[in-house]
Design a protein around this motif. Structure first.
Motif, short mmCIF file in Angstrom:
data_model
loop_
_atom_site.label_atom_id
_atom_site.label_comp_id
_atom_site.label_asym_id
_atom_site.label_seq_id
_atom_site.Cartn_x
_atom_site.Cartn_y
_atom_site.Cartn_z
N ALA A 12 41.32 16.02 -12.41
CA ALA A 12 40.40 16.00 -13.74
C ALA A 12 39.11 16.52 -13.14
O ALA A 12 38.50 15.73 -12.11
CB ALA A 12 40.56 14.87 -14.30
N ALA A 13 38.49 17.45 -14.00
CA ALA A 13 37.17 17.96 -13.65
C ALA A 13 36.15 17.30 -14.62
O ALA A 13 35.76 17.89 -15.30
CB ALA A 13 37.04 19.46 -13.78
N GLU A 14 35.96 16.15 -14.27
CA GLU A 14 34.92 15.29 -15.30
C GLU A 14 33.92 14.61 -14.32
O GLU A 14 34.27 13.83 -13.47
CB GLU A 14 35.58 14.34 -16.01
N PRO A 15 32.60 14.90 -14.46
CA PRO A 15 32.10 16.06 -14.81
C PRO A 15 32.25 17.38 -14.05
O PRO A 15 32.63 17.19 -13.08
CB PRO A 15 30.57 15.62 -15.09
N PRO A 16 31.96 18.51 -14.62
CA PRO A 16 31.91 20.02 -13.91
C PRO A 16 31.07 19.83 -12.86
O PRO A 16 29.86 19.41 -12.73
CB PRO A 16 31.52 20.94 -14.93
N LEU A 17 31.37 20.42 -11.60
CA LEU A 17 30.57 20.62 -10.40
C LEU A 17 29.93 21.90 -10.67
O LEU A 17 30.29 22.72 -11.14
CB LEU A 17 31.62 20.26 -9.16
N PRO A 18 28.78 21.98 -9.65
CA PRO A 18 28.32 23.26 -9.74
C PRO A 18 29.22 24.58 -9.48
O PRO A 18 29.92 24.22 -8.45
CB PRO A 18 27.08 23.02 -8.47
#
Length: 305
Positions: free
Chosen positions: A98-104
């Motif tokens: 899961a991408a939480e939160p998004p990274l740079p």
């Protein structure tokens, strides 16, 4: 909840019943084209083994603003799936989290997409169309955006899925608890906006000596550059000295998603009977899927003593 995340491979043409159902639902006339199309029969448990998806990835390019996805129930029981968008990131071995939160550097498509319906009930042998609409704001930066359309199996509240029907009756002073795994599957939905391009190279090709009784495994690193992902098939061929090339391994649907710069892959080799991987050239090619044109994206080789 147990979920499965796939870069899908083409199905074979051997399942006549599957092809007939999908052809009838999609009103397709060319069975030969259908046999080579990308759809999947999902792995166990049985409820997912009977779910078919076509196509198995959706890519919006140029001025395309709409797409559709076909779901088919090839099983004998009705099933219900809840549909929603999720954001996933891929690690260097191809696993999703899961991408939480998004990274740079991560750009997701969930805010750009609308879809309907959000829950489907599939009777045996019947299908459902999921319609996906793309809405891009005027100031959207150039690049590739990706999210995953997730299909979660909704458990039945009666029959074999009922807790009352399955749970062991607790004894005096005990509490009865039943755990039941729910399953889901997701496919990528990709939006490419503006001029996007990518290059890929194959590095670190290595054939370690296998353990006794184990198959040979070819290791490689896919190195990606650019502002879009790459997606294709890895094919290994072996050419003995003075002989002709023979395919010895294949991995379909291998992706390197943005913003990842690399992916480590391992390809199990299965040489034809009588072929020994020695005294020859082992070559690994990375090509676009056949339905995308089969363009050669990268290639490398090693000499085997």
């Amino acid at each position: 909840m147990t979920r499965f995340f796939f870069d899908f491979r083409p199905a074979t043409a051997g399942d006549a019943r599957v092809l007939a159902i999908l052809q009838a639902h999609c009103n397709l006339r060319r069975v030969g084209w259908l046999a080579g199309a990308c759809f999947i029969l999902l792995a166990t448990p049985p409820a997912l083994a009977d779910l078919m998806l076509f196509p198995t990835r959706v890519v919006f390019e140029k001025n395309q603003r709409a797409a559709q996805l076909e779901l088919i129930n090839n099983g004998q029981e009705s099933t219900t799936y809840r549909v929603h968008l999720v954001n996933r990131r891929m690690n260097e071995t191809g696993e999703f989290t899961a991408a939480e939160p998004p990274l740079p550097g991560e750009q997701f498509a969930d805010a750009l997409l609308r879809y309907s319906p959000r829950q489907v009930v599939l009777a045996p042998g019947r299908g459902q169309t999921i319609r996906i609409l793309l809405r891009k704001p005027a100031d959207l930066p150039v690049g590739e955006y990706r999210s995953h359309l997730q299909f979660d199996l909704v458990p039945e509240a009666t029959g074999a899925s009922s807790i009352d029907a399955q749970a062991t009756k607790p004894g005096p002073g005990e509490v009865g608890v039943q755990l039941r795994a729910l399953v889901g599957v997701s496919i990528p939905v990709i939006v490419r906006h503006g001029e996007t391009s990518a290059t890929v190279t194959l590095a670190g090709l290595e054939l370690p000596r296998p353990a006794a009784g184990q198959p040979a495994v070819l290791a490689v690193v896919l190195e990606r550059a650019g502002n879009r992902s790459v997606y294709g098939d890895l094919v290994a061929t072996f050419t003995p000295q003075g002989g002709v090339p023979q395919e010895v391994g294949r991995a379909g649907g291998v992706a390197v998603y943005t913003p990842n710069a690399m992916r480590r892959a391992r390809l199990e080799l299965q040489p034809p009977a009588g072929v020994v991987l020695a005294r020859g050239t082992l070559r690994l090619s990375y090509r676009e899927r056949a339905e995308a044109g089969g363009k050669l994206l990268a290639e490398t080789s090693i000499e085997l003593p």
